[in-house]
Design a protein around this motif. Sequence first.
Motif, PDB file in Angstrom:
ATOM      1  N   GLY A   1       1.240   6.124  -1.180  1.00 49.39           N
ATOM      2  CA  GLY A   1       1.494   5.183  -2.265  1.00 49.39           C
ATOM      3  C   GLY A   1       0.580   5.385  -3.449  1.00 49.39           C
ATOM      4  N   VAL A   2      -0.334   6.355  -3.364  1.00 48.23           N
ATOM      5  CA  VAL A   2      -1.284   6.621  -4.446  1.00 48.23           C
ATOM      6  C   VAL A   2      -0.602   7.412  -5.568  1.00 48.23           C
ATOM      7  CG1 VAL A   2      -3.363   7.936  -5.063  1.00 48.23           C
ATOM      8  CG2 VAL A   2      -3.342   6.536  -2.995  1.00 48.23           C
TER       9      VAL A   2
ATOM     10  N   MET B   1       5.323   9.511  -6.685  1.00 47.18           N
ATOM     11  CA  MET B   1       4.905   8.482  -5.735  1.00 47.18           C
ATOM     12  C   MET B   1       6.092   7.620  -5.315  1.00 47.18           C
ATOM     13  SD  MET B   1       4.262   5.021  -5.358  1.00 47.18           S
ATOM     14  CE  MET B   1       3.932   4.349  -6.980  1.00 47.18           C
ATOM     15  N   LEU B   2       6.908   7.207  -6.282  1.00 45.34           N
ATOM     16  CA  LEU B   2       8.078   6.386  -5.966  1.00 45.34           C
ATOM     17  C   LEU B   2       9.068   7.157  -5.091  1.00 45.34           C
ATOM     18  CD1 LEU B   2       8.620   4.766  -9.489  1.00 45.34           C
ATOM     19  CD2 LEU B   2       7.804   3.604  -7.415  1.00 45.34           C
TER      20      LEU B   2
ATOM     21  N   ILE C   1       2.334   1.786   2.617  1.00 46.79           N
ATOM     22  CA  ILE C   1       2.606   2.526   1.387  1.00 46.79           C
ATOM     23  C   ILE C   1       3.013   1.575   0.270  1.00 46.79           C
ATOM     24  CG2 ILE C   1       4.196   4.175   0.303  1.00 46.79           C
ATOM     25  CD1 ILE C   1       4.272   5.645   3.004  1.00 46.79           C
ATOM     26  N   SER C   2       3.840   0.587   0.596  1.00 50.50           N
ATOM     27  CA  SER C   2       4.310  -0.358  -0.414  1.00 50.50           C
ATOM     28  C   SER C   2       3.167  -1.193  -0.974  1.00 50.50           C
ATOM     29  CB  SER C   2       5.392  -1.270   0.177  1.00 50.50           C
ATOM     30  OG  SER C   2       6.527  -0.527   0.572  1.00 50.50           O
ATOM     31  N   VAL C   3       2.250  -1.615  -0.113  1.00 51.88           N
ATOM     32  CA  VAL C   3       1.098  -2.400  -0.566  1.00 51.88           C
ATOM     33  C   VAL C   3       0.237  -1.577  -1.521  1.00 51.88           C
ATOM     34  CG1 VAL C   3      -1.082  -3.462   0.162  1.00 51.88           C
ATOM     35  CG2 VAL C   3       1.022  -3.937   1.429  1.00 51.88           C
ATOM     36  N   VAL C   4      -0.074  -0.340  -1.112  1.00 49.85           N
ATOM     37  CA  VAL C   4      -0.895   0.537  -1.956  1.00 49.85           C
ATOM     38  C   VAL C   4      -0.164   0.858  -3.254  1.00 49.85           C
ATOM     39  CG1 VAL C   4      -1.925   2.841  -2.139  1.00 49.85           C
ATOM     40  CG2 VAL C   4      -2.153   1.533  -0.017  1.00 49.85           C
TER      41      VAL C   4
END
Length: 374
Positions: free
Chosen positions: A74-75, A277-278, A320-323
């Motif tokens: 997610g970075v 990233m997306l 991943i979504s949180v990051v």
Amino acid sequence: MMEEDEATASPALSVRAGGIKVTEASRDGELLTFIIVSQKLSGTGEYHVDRTYGDFEWLQQHLSSLEDVPGIQGVIFPPLPAKAQQNASAKLVKQLGLLATGEDWKPYCKALETHLRHVAAHPTLRKAKHLESFLTSPEPPGRHKVKKGIFNRLGQAVEGIRKEAPNKDVDRFFRTERDHNFTLTGLSKAAAERFLEVVLTEQKIAMACGHLAASLQLCVEAGEEPGQPTFSRMCVKMSEVIESMKRNVQKVAENDVITLGLGLDLESRYQEAEKEMLFRRTCKLVELETASRNAERAKPVKKTAMDQIKKAAEKDFDQISVVAKQEIVRFQRGRVAVLQQALVQWCELQILTAKDSAEMWNQQLQAISGTAWH
């Protein structure tokens, strides 16, 4: 994208993020080496190391291989500029963009410096041990093969994503952000390309002024024919004026590249980094949907194993979504500051150049006015 407040950032690094500088570049044959100076966090000295572009790639690969960090996919990884080429062809100029327009390596060094500062200021990436050794070790990074990272595996997932039905994202926040990113990616790339055209035109004008100034000097001849001395003096003065115009346009083009040019280039590359990233998150979403379907259809003998795979995929996706949400908020805040700074610097330098030019034109006018033409 914006440097973190170093008082609150993790103390993992022994250098200040804002104290990292790429001071110069030197070429030995085909090898281009960059000198990196990093101010120690204690403020008592500096580290001086030399690194090649391959070393920068080595660092980027290691950063994308931090799979023990929850939610690392997610970075939004600070984008590394494309490899520099001297005397780049038209095709390479299009690839490198504004970084391929200078006669020296100053803009490229600045772009690499910004890249390192953003990595060193990132709350997660700055903790990587490879970054510390990259910035402080006198020995070059190891040339051993790096484990395949996130970027190397993206291509493997592309076909799988294309085969999936184009379902909407489960999260409205990411649906909206993907739409914004799609629009801004195209607009930022177009803005950088149009600005590149402006700079290339300015460079062509400067070159034409140089040719004209040299041609006027060729008209200077010694002779006693009527009007010859006056004509020669006129050619010399006009050549000096045109040469001054050349230096002025060159300075304007240089200002364009080192300020707004680098800002637009960085914005374009960061939009692409967010897009990647997306896409990684979308890959993980498809993986979760596949695991969920397999768990629902699993026979009793495989039900437990399929449920565990589903839970693991669900956990990864949530992390991943949180990051990713944190990264997007940080990115949006930082990109505004970076573009604002680039615009301010561009205006300041252009004002200074205009003042210098006005003084120069005034001196040229006085010199011409004081010349005896007859």
